[in-house]
Design an enzyme around this catalytic site. Structure first.
Site, mmCIF file in Angstrom:
data_model
loop_
_atom_site.group_PDB
_atom_site.id
_atom_site.type_symbol
_atom_site.label_atom_id
_atom_site.label_comp_id
_atom_site.label_asym_id
_atom_site.label_seq_id
_atom_site.Cartn_x
_atom_site.Cartn_y
_atom_site.Cartn_z
ATOM 1 N N CYS A 122 -5.220 8.071 -6.320
ATOM 2 C CA CYS A 122 -3.863 8.212 -5.767
ATOM 3 C C CYS A 122 -3.301 9.627 -5.720
ATOM 4 C CB CYS A 122 -2.913 7.337 -6.556
ATOM 5 S SG CYS A 122 -3.424 5.633 -6.516
ATOM 6 N N LEU A 166 4.232 13.286 -11.235
ATOM 7 C CA LEU A 166 3.326 13.038 -12.362
ATOM 8 C C LEU A 166 2.153 14.020 -12.311
ATOM 9 C CD1 LEU A 166 3.315 9.114 -12.346
ATOM 10 C CD2 LEU A 166 4.288 10.592 -14.115
ATOM 11 N N SER A 205 0.864 -1.191 0.000
ATOM 12 C CA SER A 205 0.000 0.000 0.000
ATOM 13 C C SER A 205 0.896 1.235 0.000
ATOM 14 C CB SER A 205 -0.846 0.042 1.273
ATOM 15 O OG SER A 205 -1.476 -1.186 1.495
ATOM 16 N N LYS A 262 7.680 6.620 -3.613
ATOM 17 C CA LYS A 262 6.336 6.370 -4.135
ATOM 18 C C LYS A 262 5.511 7.674 -4.134
ATOM 19 C CE LYS A 262 2.455 4.802 -5.296
ATOM 20 N NZ LYS A 262 2.074 4.201 -6.544
ATOM 21 N N ALA A 299 3.557 12.577 -7.033
ATOM 22 C CA ALA A 299 3.499 14.044 -6.959
ATOM 23 C C ALA A 299 4.088 14.664 -8.229
ATOM 24 C CB ALA A 299 4.257 14.526 -5.720
HETATM 25 C C1 UGA Z 1 -1.109 6.685 -11.052
HETATM 26 C C2 UGA Z 1 0.359 6.585 -11.506
HETATM 27 O O1 UGA Z 1 0.462 6.886 -12.897
HETATM 28 C C3 UGA Z 1 0.929 5.199 -11.241
HETATM 29 O O2 UGA Z 1 2.311 5.155 -11.561
HETATM 30 C C4 UGA Z 1 0.730 4.839 -9.752
HETATM 31 O O3 UGA Z 1 1.207 3.534 -9.463
HETATM 32 C C5 UGA Z 1 -0.753 4.924 -9.419
HETATM 33 O O4 UGA Z 1 -1.225 6.272 -9.674
HETATM 34 C C6 UGA Z 1 -0.945 4.572 -7.974
HETATM 35 O O5 UGA Z 1 -0.336 5.218 -7.112
HETATM 36 O O6 UGA Z 1 -1.653 3.606 -7.695
HETATM 37 P P1 UGA Z 1 -3.468 6.017 -12.116
HETATM 38 O O7 UGA Z 1 -4.038 6.929 -11.074
HETATM 39 O O8 UGA Z 1 -4.024 4.654 -12.258
HETATM 40 O O9 UGA Z 1 -1.874 5.821 -11.867
HETATM 41 O O10 UGA Z 1 -3.618 6.706 -13.548
HETATM 42 P P2 UGA Z 1 -2.781 7.791 -14.396
HETATM 43 O O11 UGA Z 1 -2.567 7.245 -15.744
HETATM 44 O O12 UGA Z 1 -1.590 8.272 -13.671
HETATM 45 O O13 UGA Z 1 -3.843 8.977 -14.546
HETATM 46 C C7 UGA Z 1 -4.240 9.779 -13.436
HETATM 47 C C8 UGA Z 1 -5.099 10.931 -13.905
HETATM 48 O O14 UGA Z 1 -4.325 11.854 -14.664
HETATM 49 C C9 UGA Z 1 -6.259 10.521 -14.820
HETATM 50 O O15 UGA Z 1 -7.400 11.277 -14.495
HETATM 51 C C10 UGA Z 1 -5.760 10.863 -16.218
HETATM 52 O O16 UGA Z 1 -6.780 11.111 -17.143
HETATM 53 C C11 UGA Z 1 -4.952 12.128 -15.909
HETATM 54 N N1 UGA Z 1 -3.907 12.411 -16.934
HETATM 55 C C12 UGA Z 1 -2.882 11.539 -17.132
HETATM 56 C C13 UGA Z 1 -3.969 13.592 -17.658
HETATM 57 O O17 UGA Z 1 -4.908 14.420 -17.476
HETATM 58 N N2 UGA Z 1 -2.986 13.870 -18.580
HETATM 59 C C14 UGA Z 1 -1.944 13.018 -18.797
HETATM 60 O O18 UGA Z 1 -1.077 13.322 -19.669
HETATM 61 C C15 UGA Z 1 -1.887 11.828 -18.063
#
Ligand code: UGA
Length: 441
Positions: free
Chosen positions: A254, A205, A114, A198, A203
């Site tokens: 997340c 991203l 987690s 983690k 943060a």
């Molecule tokens: C995120 C991280 O990317 C994973 O590496 C991490 O393991 C995970 O959280 C976690 O901690 O469990 P996730 O939340 O599943 O993964 O999805 P993402 O692809 O990161 O997208 C998150 C949000 O950002 C979404 O609403 C997506 O639409 C948005 N997003 C993503 C954007 O608006 N623009 C982008 O360029 C990328």
């Protein structure tokens, strides 16, 4: 665990949960009612279930006989007492740790899966000491997969992180991953670095998304085009091109939780400037989510009463049925409050899930209403506007000639993801708005 079982036929994995109904759904052989939707999961599950992967509620037996226990319980944001709205609620971790202390027998390695605040391993150690204390070694092995691509992310990870003080235990866990991950992608750190990495990865991203969303708003005002700006900055290898898509704000379980947690931690250590810096990433995200509803409302001169609006997509991103923190929740609630009637379509999210989320977010006075539509064509029938909220593939290929025919005039298309062919929509008589570009010129 399904992927691990698939890659390591010699290891017996038992998934244990206290929720009998959930375990029954995992055990249901026809896979029609799995607790999560994840592309590719069914295939992997079918290969390993009943062989070296089993699902059960027998905590006592499975913890008692395990060499290694992975703790993968929920750590939502605390909503009571000290740190409410910011700190992680560790009550599930704590009760799981108490169960390990009670039932664990041998030399058990306890792996934090987690996402946890830094120094949780210390708290775990204290709880476990109440059992057979010295027998437990604690490792941090945070998860980096993303929903929708989880299986591929796990099968071919950029890196695996194993943090721990006891190098023997670290190598034991690393040897499991070596079954399918090259050794140079398995990073060994101390336990605190693993926990902090983690939170920091998420943060960073999230910060990229807030950054690009802030520039998207500026593009709309200044006549610049976000797609061109994105390409120009992404070509710089120091910046890189991924995770630069503008949108309606990030969602998911997340990013928000982890940034709140990071900020809380910084506050705790007296680093106010650090805490405020990261909180501003969240503030920009909230503003982005509000901004989408505001734009829709402005295009109808601030009155949405009597307007029918089709909302395409309710999950927080494509390829998942997860709606946690989805930007669609805020948009829908705002539009309903303003008096619109919404027809909400999503290829994977169920009607009851949509209702549950919107009920949670109900405002005191709402003039509008909403309904779920299974068929996209019925959702757009007689609509004054279509709002694309999720980047599902099927919304990239919308047939605007057919849709425009069904809609009212003037009819608007709002593309909050920049994924549809708005030129075609405009050619069929619709007004269009795109994130980071504004109205089609
Ligand atoms: C995120 C991280 O990317 C994973 O590496 C991490 O393991 C995970 O959280 C976690 O901690 O469990 P996730 O939340 O599943 O993964 O999805 P993402 O692809 O990161 O997208 C998150 C949000 O950002 C979404 O609403 C997506 O639409 C948005 N997003 C993503 C954007 O608006 N623009 C982008 O360029 C990328």
């Amino acid at each position: 665990m399904a992927v691990m079982a698939d890659q390591c036929p010699g290891i017996n994995i038992k998934v244990v949960d206290i929720d009998q109904k959930r375990i029954d759904r995992w055990n249901n052989l026809d896979n029609s009612d799995l607790p999560v939707y994840e592309p590719g999961l069914e295939e992997v599950l079918t290969r390993v279930r009943g062989k070296n992967l089993t699902f059960t509620t027998d905590l006592e037996r499975e913890i008692g006989s395990a060499d290694m226990v992975f703790l993968s319980v929920n750590t939502p944001t605390k909503n009571y007492g000290y740190g409410a709205g910011q700190a992680a609620d560790l009550s599930y971790i704590e009760s799981a740790a108490r169960q390990i202390a009670e039932y664990g027998k041998g030399q058990t390695i306890v792996v934090e899966r987690s996402t946890l605040p830094v120094r949780t391993a210390e708290a775990l150690q204290t709880i476990l000491k109440q059992g057979n204390g010295d027998q437990y070694k604690i490792l941090s092995n945070p998860e980096f997969m993303a929903e929708g691509t989880a299986i591929a992310d796990l099968q071919n990870p950029d890196r695996v992180l194993v943090g721990g003080q006891c190098s023997e235990s670290v190598e034991e866990l690393a040897s499991i991953y070596r079954n399918w991950v090259p050794n140079n992608r398995i990073l060994r750190t101390n336990v605190w670095s693993a926990e902090l990495s983690k939170l920091t990865a998420n943060a960073f991203l999230a910060q990229r998304i807030s950054s690009i969303n802030s520039i998207a708003a500026l593009c709309e005002k200044s006549g610049a085009n976000i797609t061109e700006v994105k390409q120009a900055i992404g070509a710089d290898t120091r910046i890189g091109s991924s995770f630069l898509n503008p949108g309606p704000g990030f969602g998911g379980s997340c990013f928000k939780k982890d940034i709140l947690n990071l900020a809380y931690l910084a506050d705790h250590f007296g680093l106010m400037e650090v805490a405020n810096y990261w909180r501003s990433v969240l503030e920009l995200n909230e503003w982005t989510q509000h901004r989408m509803a505001q734009i829709v409302s402005q295009k109808f001169y601030g009155t949405l009463r009597g307007k029918k609006i089709a909302v395409l997509g309710f999950s927080f991103k494509a390829n998942t049925n997860d709606t946690r923190e989805s930007p669609a929740i805020e948009l829908c609630s705002k539009l309903i409050q303003e008096g619109a009637h919404l027809c909400i379509h999503d290829p994977r999210v169920t009607e009851s899930e949509i209702k549950r989320e919107l009920r949670k977010n109900e405002r005191h006075r709402s003039f509008g209403s909403y309904q779920y539509e299974q068929e996209l064509n019925s959702a757009v029938e007689d609509a004054h506007a279509v709002v694309v909220m999720t980047d599902w593939d099927e919304y990239r290929r919308l047939d605007w000639a057919t849709i425009a025919n069904k809609m009212q005039r003037p009819g608007w298309v709002f593309d909050t993801r920049g994924i549809t062919n708005l030129r075609e929509a405009a050619a069929n008589g619709l007004e269009t708005w795109e994130v980071g570009c504004g109205d089609l010129q």
